[in-house]
Structures are given as C-alpha cells and as structure tokens.
Write a protein that holds these residues in place. Structure first.
Motif, PDB file in Angstrom:
ATOM      1  N   ALA A  39       0.859  -1.197  -0.077  1.00  9.90           N
ATOM      2  CA  ALA A  39       0.220  -0.020   0.058  1.00  9.90           C
ATOM      3  C   ALA A  39       0.770   1.302   0.046  1.00  9.90           C
ATOM      4  O   ALA A  39       0.555   2.098  -0.539  1.00  9.90           O
ATOM      5  CB  ALA A  39      -0.954   0.161   1.251  1.00  9.90           C
ATOM      6  N   GLU A  40       2.044   1.256   0.671  1.00 13.75           N
ATOM      7  CA  GLU A  40       2.863   2.495   0.809  1.00 13.75           C
ATOM      8  C   GLU A  40       3.357   2.669  -0.710  1.00 13.75           C
ATOM      9  O   GLU A  40       3.481   3.779  -1.345  1.00 13.75           O
ATOM     10  CB  GLU A  40       4.024   2.116   1.819  1.00 13.75           C
ATOM     11  N   SER A  41       3.855   1.527  -1.306  1.00 11.41           N
ATOM     12  CA  SER A  41       4.306   1.551  -2.675  1.00 11.41           C
ATOM     13  C   SER A  41       3.120   2.169  -3.662  1.00 11.41           C
ATOM     14  O   SER A  41       3.677   3.024  -4.521  1.00 11.41           O
ATOM     15  CB  SER A  41       4.888   0.236  -3.168  1.00 11.41           C
ATOM     16  N   TYR A  42       1.985   1.468  -3.573  1.00 12.14           N
ATOM     17  CA  TYR A  42       0.948   2.082  -4.389  1.00 12.14           C
ATOM     18  C   TYR A  42       0.651   3.620  -4.450  1.00 12.14           C
ATOM     19  O   TYR A  42       0.587   4.306  -5.105  1.00 12.14           O
ATOM     20  CB  TYR A  42      -0.307   1.130  -4.191  1.00 12.14           C
ATOM     21  N   ILE A  91       4.085   6.419  -0.772  1.00 10.80           N
ATOM     22  CA  ILE A  91       4.753   6.937   0.359  1.00 10.80           C
ATOM     23  C   ILE A  91       5.471   6.197   0.978  1.00 10.80           C
ATOM     24  O   ILE A  91       5.575   5.038   0.821  1.00 10.80           O
ATOM     25  CB  ILE A  91       3.199   7.197   1.163  1.00 10.80           C
ATOM     26  N   SER A  92       6.577   6.873   1.857  1.00 14.27           N
ATOM     27  CA  SER A  92       7.933   6.145   2.073  1.00 14.27           C
ATOM     28  C   SER A  92       7.238   5.814   3.689  1.00 14.27           C
ATOM     29  O   SER A  92       6.277   6.264   4.172  1.00 14.27           O
ATOM     30  CB  SER A  92       8.992   6.871   2.279  1.00 14.27           C
ATOM     31  N   GLU A  93       7.898   4.550   4.073  1.00 20.43           N
ATOM     32  CA  GLU A  93       7.760   4.262   5.456  1.00 20.43           C
ATOM     33  C   GLU A  93       7.774   5.148   6.578  1.00 20.43           C
ATOM     34  O   GLU A  93       6.939   5.390   7.483  1.00 20.43           O
ATOM     35  CB  GLU A  93       8.569   3.025   5.704  1.00 20.43           C
ATOM     36  N   SER A  94       8.953   6.058   6.397  1.00 21.76           N
ATOM     37  CA  SER A  94       9.071   7.118   7.352  1.00 21.76           C
ATOM     38  C   SER A  94       8.083   8.108   7.087  1.00 21.76           C
ATOM     39  O   SER A  94       7.573   8.821   8.211  1.00 21.76           O
ATOM     40  CB  SER A  94      10.420   7.759   6.869  1.00 21.76           C
ATOM     41  N   GLU A  95       7.561   8.687   5.901  1.00 19.21           N
ATOM     42  CA  GLU A  95       6.241   9.555   5.775  1.00 19.21           C
ATOM     43  C   GLU A  95       5.071   8.979   6.435  1.00 19.21           C
ATOM     44  O   GLU A  95       4.516   9.653   7.147  1.00 19.21           O
ATOM     45  CB  GLU A  95       6.233   9.910   4.343  1.00 19.21           C
ATOM     46  N   LEU A  96       4.879   7.743   6.073  1.00 20.45           N
ATOM     47  CA  LEU A  96       3.458   6.925   7.005  1.00 20.45           C
ATOM     48  C   LEU A  96       3.770   7.076   8.238  1.00 20.45           C
ATOM     49  O   LEU A  96       2.930   7.537   9.066  1.00 20.45           O
ATOM     50  CB  LEU A  96       3.674   5.707   6.281  1.00 20.45           C
ATOM     51  N   SER A 100      -7.386  -3.053  14.751  1.00 24.86           N
ATOM     52  CA  SER A 100      -8.140  -2.741  13.803  1.00 24.86           C
ATOM     53  C   SER A 100      -8.058  -1.154  13.602  1.00 24.86           C
ATOM     54  O   SER A 100      -8.143  -0.619  12.452  1.00 24.86           O
ATOM     55  CB  SER A 100      -9.502  -2.951  13.863  1.00 24.86           C
ATOM     56  N   SER A 101      -8.070  -0.357  14.850  1.00 25.59           N
ATOM     57  CA  SER A 101      -7.922   1.176  14.755  1.00 25.59           C
ATOM     58  C   SER A 101      -6.547   1.372  14.185  1.00 25.59           C
ATOM     59  O   SER A 101      -6.568   2.640  13.490  1.00 25.59           O
ATOM     60  CB  SER A 101      -8.263   1.517  16.160  1.00 25.59           C
ATOM     61  N   ASP A 102      -5.439   0.670  14.377  1.00 23.52           N
ATOM     62  CA  ASP A 102      -4.305   1.251  13.957  1.00 23.52           C
ATOM     63  C   ASP A 102      -4.366   0.967  12.292  1.00 23.52           C
ATOM     64  O   ASP A 102      -3.859   1.774  11.689  1.00 23.52           O
ATOM     65  CB  ASP A 102      -3.082   0.107  14.146  1.00 23.52           C
ATOM     66  N   ALA A 125      -4.593   3.324   6.856  1.00 25.61           N
ATOM     67  CA  ALA A 125      -5.311   3.317   5.624  1.00 25.61           C
ATOM     68  C   ALA A 125      -5.681   4.989   5.219  1.00 25.61           C
ATOM     69  O   ALA A 125      -5.587   5.256   4.377  1.00 25.61           O
ATOM     70  CB  ALA A 125      -6.711   2.608   5.776  1.00 25.61           C
ATOM     71  N   LYS A 126      -6.282   5.643   6.397  1.00 24.72           N
ATOM     72  CA  LYS A 126      -6.437   7.002   6.320  1.00 24.72           C
ATOM     73  C   LYS A 126      -5.290   7.836   5.654  1.00 24.72           C
ATOM     74  O   LYS A 126      -5.289   8.709   4.837  1.00 24.72           O
ATOM     75  CB  LYS A 126      -7.079   7.555   7.647  1.00 24.72           C
ATOM     76  N   ALA A 127      -4.177   7.589   6.662  1.00 28.56           N
ATOM     77  CA  ALA A 127      -2.712   8.178   6.089  1.00 28.56           C
ATOM     78  C   ALA A 127      -2.307   7.892   4.739  1.00 28.56           C
ATOM     79  O   ALA A 127      -1.624   8.879   4.065  1.00 28.56           O
ATOM     80  CB  ALA A 127      -1.785   7.844   6.993  1.00 28.56           C
ATOM     81  N   LEU A 128      -2.857   6.752   4.145  1.00 25.65           N
ATOM     82  CA  LEU A 128      -2.416   6.687   2.803  1.00 25.65           C
ATOM     83  C   LEU A 128      -3.533   6.851   1.880  1.00 25.65           C
ATOM     84  O   LEU A 128      -3.363   6.731   0.728  1.00 25.65           O
ATOM     85  CB  LEU A 128      -2.483   4.818   2.653  1.00 25.65           C
ATOM     86  N   GLY A 129      -4.484   7.311   2.238  1.00 27.02           N
ATOM     87  CA  GLY A 129      -5.784   7.685   1.395  1.00 27.02           C
ATOM     88  C   GLY A 129      -6.443   6.683   0.899  1.00 27.02           C
ATOM     89  O   GLY A 129      -7.068   6.697  -0.119  1.00 27.02           O
TER      90      GLY A 129
END
Length: 69
Positions: free
Chosen positions: A10-13, A16-21, A43-45, A50-54
């Motif tokens: 999901a980061e790749s898609y 977004i880098s791991e540090s940015e996430l 599940s809340s994590d 998911a929200k941070a990734l859009g």
C-alpha cells in the motif's frame, strides 16, 4: 498475505515512504518499523494507516453463500 506485506504494498502504491507514513500516523520510523516486524496491529491502527495512505481498510469474513460479516 500478511498485514506487514499489505502495508508495504500500500505504501508503494500510494507512493509514500515508510518514514512518511510513520510521521502521518504520529509515530517514529523506528517504532513503526518494529510494529511491521511483529505484525501486531489493532483494527484502529489499520484504519489510521489506511487514512494516512488515502485508502480504506476493509476486514471481513466472507462465506461461500456471499454473506460478509
């Protein structure tokens, strides 16, 4: 596929880098990296990630008759 692998894909898609996430979800890169190693996310994590990734995280049980819980 395990959760850490899904997060990395999901980061790749999302490009977004791991540090940015980790910054977007309010944690350090080191702490987030450790969580990825253990694979322990609530599940809340996952909703927060998911929200941070859009994106939207969907988790359900799907039965052969099409019922989803």
């Amino acid at each position: 596929m395990d959760i850490p692998t899904k997060i990395k894909l999901a980061e790749s898609y999302a490009k977004i880098s791991e540090s940015e996430l980790s910054r977007r979800i309010g944690t350090t890169s080191q702490a987030f990296g450790q969580r990825l190693k253990t694979g322990k996310f609530s599940s809340s994590d996952l909703d927060k990630i998911a929200k941070a990734l859009g994106a939207e995280f969907v988790c359900s049980f799907k039965f052969p008759d099409g019922t989803e819980i």
